[in-house]
Enzyme design. Structure first.
Site, PDB file in Angstrom:
ATOM      1  N   CYS A 242       2.299   3.198  10.183  1.00 37.28           N
ATOM      2  CA  CYS A 242       2.506   4.497   9.540  1.00 37.28           C
ATOM      3  C   CYS A 242       3.260   5.444  10.486  1.00 37.28           C
ATOM      4  O   CYS A 242       2.841   5.665  11.619  1.00 37.28           O
ATOM      5  CB  CYS A 242       1.174   5.115   9.127  1.00 37.28           C
TER       6      CYS A 242
ATOM      7  N   LYS B 258      -0.567  -4.925   9.034  1.00 36.83           N
ATOM      8  CA  LYS B 258       0.761  -4.561   8.512  1.00 36.83           C
ATOM      9  C   LYS B 258       1.505  -3.860   9.644  1.00 36.83           C
ATOM     10  O   LYS B 258       1.116  -2.785  10.075  1.00 36.83           O
ATOM     11  CB  LYS B 258       0.622  -3.661   7.289  1.00 36.83           C
TER      12      LYS B 258
ATOM     13  N   PRO C  81       0.857  -1.194   0.000  1.00 36.65           N
ATOM     14  CA  PRO C  81       0.000   0.000   0.000  1.00 36.65           C
ATOM     15  C   PRO C  81       0.890   1.240   0.000  1.00 36.65           C
ATOM     16  O   PRO C  81       1.836   1.312   0.785  1.00 36.65           O
ATOM     17  CB  PRO C  81      -0.760  -0.115   1.331  1.00 36.65           C
ATOM     18  N   MET C  82       0.606   2.202  -0.875  1.00 34.53           N
ATOM     19  CA  MET C  82       1.412   3.434  -0.886  1.00 34.53           C
ATOM     20  C   MET C  82       0.534   4.647  -1.163  1.00 34.53           C
ATOM     21  O   MET C  82      -0.130   4.727  -2.197  1.00 34.53           O
ATOM     22  CB  MET C  82       2.548   3.332  -1.904  1.00 34.53           C
TER      23      MET C  82
ATOM     24  N   GLY D 216       7.301  -2.231  -2.338  1.00 32.75           N
ATOM     25  CA  GLY D 216       6.788  -0.864  -2.288  1.00 32.75           C
ATOM     26  C   GLY D 216       7.523   0.016  -3.281  1.00 32.75           C
ATOM     27  O   GLY D 216       7.181   0.079  -4.466  1.00 32.75           O
ATOM     28  N   ARG D 217       8.591   0.686  -2.792  1.00 36.33           N
ATOM     29  CA  ARG D 217       9.277   1.674  -3.625  1.00 36.33           C
ATOM     30  C   ARG D 217       9.772   1.116  -4.950  1.00 36.33           C
ATOM     31  O   ARG D 217       9.817   1.833  -5.956  1.00 36.33           O
ATOM     32  CB  ARG D 217      10.424   2.303  -2.827  1.00 36.33           C
TER      33      ARG D 217
ATOM     34  N   GLY E  66      10.318  -4.863   2.798  1.00 32.66           N
ATOM     35  CA  GLY E  66      11.407  -3.938   3.099  1.00 32.66           C
ATOM     36  C   GLY E  66      12.637  -4.219   2.262  1.00 32.66           C
ATOM     37  O   GLY E  66      13.249  -5.277   2.384  1.00 32.66           O
ATOM     38  N   ASP E  67      12.957  -3.260   1.364  1.00 37.76           N
ATOM     39  CA  ASP E  67      14.186  -3.329   0.558  1.00 37.76           C
ATOM     40  C   ASP E  67      14.206  -4.430  -0.497  1.00 37.76           C
ATOM     41  O   ASP E  67      15.274  -4.951  -0.811  1.00 37.76           O
ATOM     42  CB  ASP E  67      15.425  -3.485   1.457  1.00 37.76           C
TER      43      ASP E  67
HETATM   44  C1  LIG Z   1       5.371   6.911  -0.988  1.00 33.27           C
HETATM   45  C2  LIG Z   1       5.050   5.862   0.031  1.00 33.27           C
HETATM   46  C3  LIG Z   1       3.779   5.772   0.566  1.00 33.27           C
HETATM   47  C4  LIG Z   1       3.471   4.785   1.521  1.00 33.27           C
HETATM   48  N1  LIG Z   1       2.189   4.685   1.974  1.00 33.27           N
HETATM   49  C5  LIG Z   1       1.856   3.635   2.779  1.00 33.27           C
HETATM   50  C6  LIG Z   1       0.495   3.400   3.137  1.00 33.27           C
HETATM   51  O1  LIG Z   1      -0.426   4.108   2.713  1.00 33.27           O
HETATM   52  N2  LIG Z   1       0.245   2.346   3.958  1.00 33.27           N
HETATM   53  C7  LIG Z   1       1.237   1.505   4.431  1.00 33.27           C
HETATM   54  O2  LIG Z   1       0.955   0.565   5.152  1.00 33.27           O
HETATM   55  N3  LIG Z   1       2.514   1.704   4.082  1.00 33.27           N
HETATM   56  C8  LIG Z   1       2.836   2.727   3.264  1.00 33.27           C
HETATM   57  N4  LIG Z   1       4.128   2.869   2.846  1.00 33.27           N
HETATM   58  C9  LIG Z   1       5.121   1.854   3.249  1.00 33.27           C
HETATM   59  C10 LIG Z   1       5.204   0.729   2.196  1.00 33.27           C
HETATM   60  O3  LIG Z   1       3.991   0.031   2.114  1.00 33.27           O
HETATM   61  C11 LIG Z   1       6.342  -0.253   2.540  1.00 33.27           C
HETATM   62  O4  LIG Z   1       6.057  -0.836   3.787  1.00 33.27           O
HETATM   63  C12 LIG Z   1       7.705   0.418   2.624  1.00 33.27           C
HETATM   64  O5  LIG Z   1       7.913   1.301   1.548  1.00 33.27           O
HETATM   65  C13 LIG Z   1       8.832  -0.630   2.656  1.00 33.27           C
HETATM   66  O6  LIG Z   1       8.835  -1.393   1.478  1.00 33.27           O
HETATM   67  P1  LIG Z   1       9.902  -1.119   0.287  1.00 33.27           P
HETATM   68  O7  LIG Z   1      11.279  -1.185   0.897  1.00 33.27           O
HETATM   69  O8  LIG Z   1       9.634  -2.209  -0.714  1.00 33.27           O
HETATM   70  O9  LIG Z   1       9.613   0.252  -0.238  1.00 33.27           O
HETATM   71  C14 LIG Z   1       4.466   3.875   1.945  1.00 33.27           C
HETATM   72  C15 LIG Z   1       5.746   3.975   1.406  1.00 33.27           C
HETATM   73  C16 LIG Z   1       6.058   4.947   0.468  1.00 33.27           C
HETATM   74  C17 LIG Z   1       7.449   4.997  -0.101  1.00 33.27           C
END
Ligand SMILES: Cc1cc2nc3c(=O)[nH]c(=O)nc-3n(C[C@H](O)[C@H](O)[C@H](O)COP(=O)(O)O)c2cc1C
Length: 314
Positions: free
Chosen positions: A101, A140, A17-18, A224-225, A201-202
């Site tokens: 969050c 989460k 979720p982002m 995510g990212r 994560g990562d």
């Molecule tokens: C721009 C952005 C918005 C995010 N919004 C949410 C969100 O709405 N809900 C949530 O549970 N996590 C949110 N996250 C966290 C991501 O879901 C994820 O847990 C985090 O980026 C780590 O994963 P990654 O290393 O693959 O990016 C957000 C992250 C980013 C970068």
């Protein structure tokens, strides 16, 4: 309390979720590339409970993205329950409850990551949600708020309160998005609970995804990212997990994805020039000419101009 079974997903890689990223158009695109589960951004339970139409609009979803998750944050049980029922009525297949969050505003209300300090309250909320909706409820979490690792404690409480799966973002709230994710936390949770564990994560590519699965034993990997402006990541990760083969996308395919995203936004009635600009930057990141493009994008006001700039890239 009856725990609902977490669905068996078609691949081991799912979309995180982002906020401002995972709208219905983006999710449909990720789904097309092989994300086996996709999620809305976090939605305020308080806002949904009082029928806030702007937040309800964020809950728009489509049959083609199933199974689709609606994520909520909040701490007032009555509102979380109302929001959960609303999302169920809108066709969501699962509800995810946000316990990570780091936003000051959300933490200040005692929601999101702040709840990691209150395991008892977490248990009450999860149980109440599980009791009222017929669909699976997931949570989460993060590893904790600060240095103290609370992931196992919180995950076990969620499991005993009826959660169907737990997503572990292996960073503390204080870390935000910086520093390295500590995948050991995912491994510890996997060893402590029987419900499926989704590691997060990562993970940016197939090699990372495979290593996370091998090192932690997690059932699914959440990206995510790595998916921002790059829905293709799901196809490449899946290819690596299935065949240990690396695949890449050409610049013209990336630009094509951008236009497909825009088409979907128009189809779902969520198109805006501001978002089209932002996405133009995200989808072209790292491509030849993207630095100049970014500069030019700052000056434009219409989609026709964005379109011209994007077409000029390939
Ligand atoms: C721009 C952005 C918005 C995010 N919004 C949410 C969100 O709405 N809900 C949530 O549970 N996590 C949110 N996250 C966290 C991501 O879901 C994820 O847990 C985090 O980026 C780590 O994963 P990654 O290393 O693959 O990016 C957000 C992250 C980013 C970068």
């Amino acid at each position: 309390m009856v725990r609902k079974k977490f669905p068996k997903l078609k691949s081991r890689v799912v979309l995180a979720p982002m906020h401002n990223i995972t709208n219905v158009a983006f999710r449909v695109l990720c789904k097309k590339y092989g994300a086996s589960m996709v999620s809305t951004e976090l939605l305020s339970a308080n806002a949904l409970a009082r029928g806030n139409s702007a937040v309800e609009k964020l809950a728009l979803n489509d049959k083609s993205e199933k199974p689709v998750v609606g994520q909520i944050f909040g701490q007032k049980i009555e509102n979380v329950v109302k929001a959960g029922k609303f999302l169920e009525s809108q066709g969501f297949d699962l509800i995810d409850f946000n316990l990570g969050c780091p936003s000051k505003k959300i933490m200040g209300q005692g929601s999101g990551g702040a709840l990691l300090r209150r395991p008892g309250k977490v248990g009450e909320i999860v149980k109440a949600l599980v009791d009222v909706v017929k669909i699976p409820v997931t949570v989460k979490i993060r590893s904790g708020i600060d240095g103290r690792n609370r992931a196992v404690e919180i995950a076990k409480i969620c499991e005993s309160s009826g959660a169907s799966a737990v997503i572990v973002h292996a960073r503390s709230v204080e870390q935000g998005y910086s520093g390295k994710a500590d995948w050991n936390v995912i491994k510890e949770v996997k060893e402590a609970v029987k419900i499926p564990v989704i590691g997060n994560g990562d993970v940016w590519n197939g090699e990372n995804a495979k290593r996370m699965i091998d090192e932690t034993g997690c059932d699914y990997v959440m990206i995510g990212r790595g998916a921002i402006g790059n829905p293709f990541v799901f196809k490449s990760v899946k290819m690596f997990l299935d065949k240990e083969k690396m695949i890449e996308q050409s610049s013209s395919e990336k630009v094509e994805d951008y236009f497909n995203y825009i088409k979907l936004c128009k189809k779902f009635g969520i198109f805006s020039v501001v978002d089209a600009k932002l996405k133009a930057q995200e989808f072209t990141k790292g491509l030849k000419g993207s630095v100049e493009l970014r500069r030019e994008l700052n000056k434009v006001k219409s989609f026709e101009e964005i379109e011209r700039l994007m077409k000029g890239l390939v």
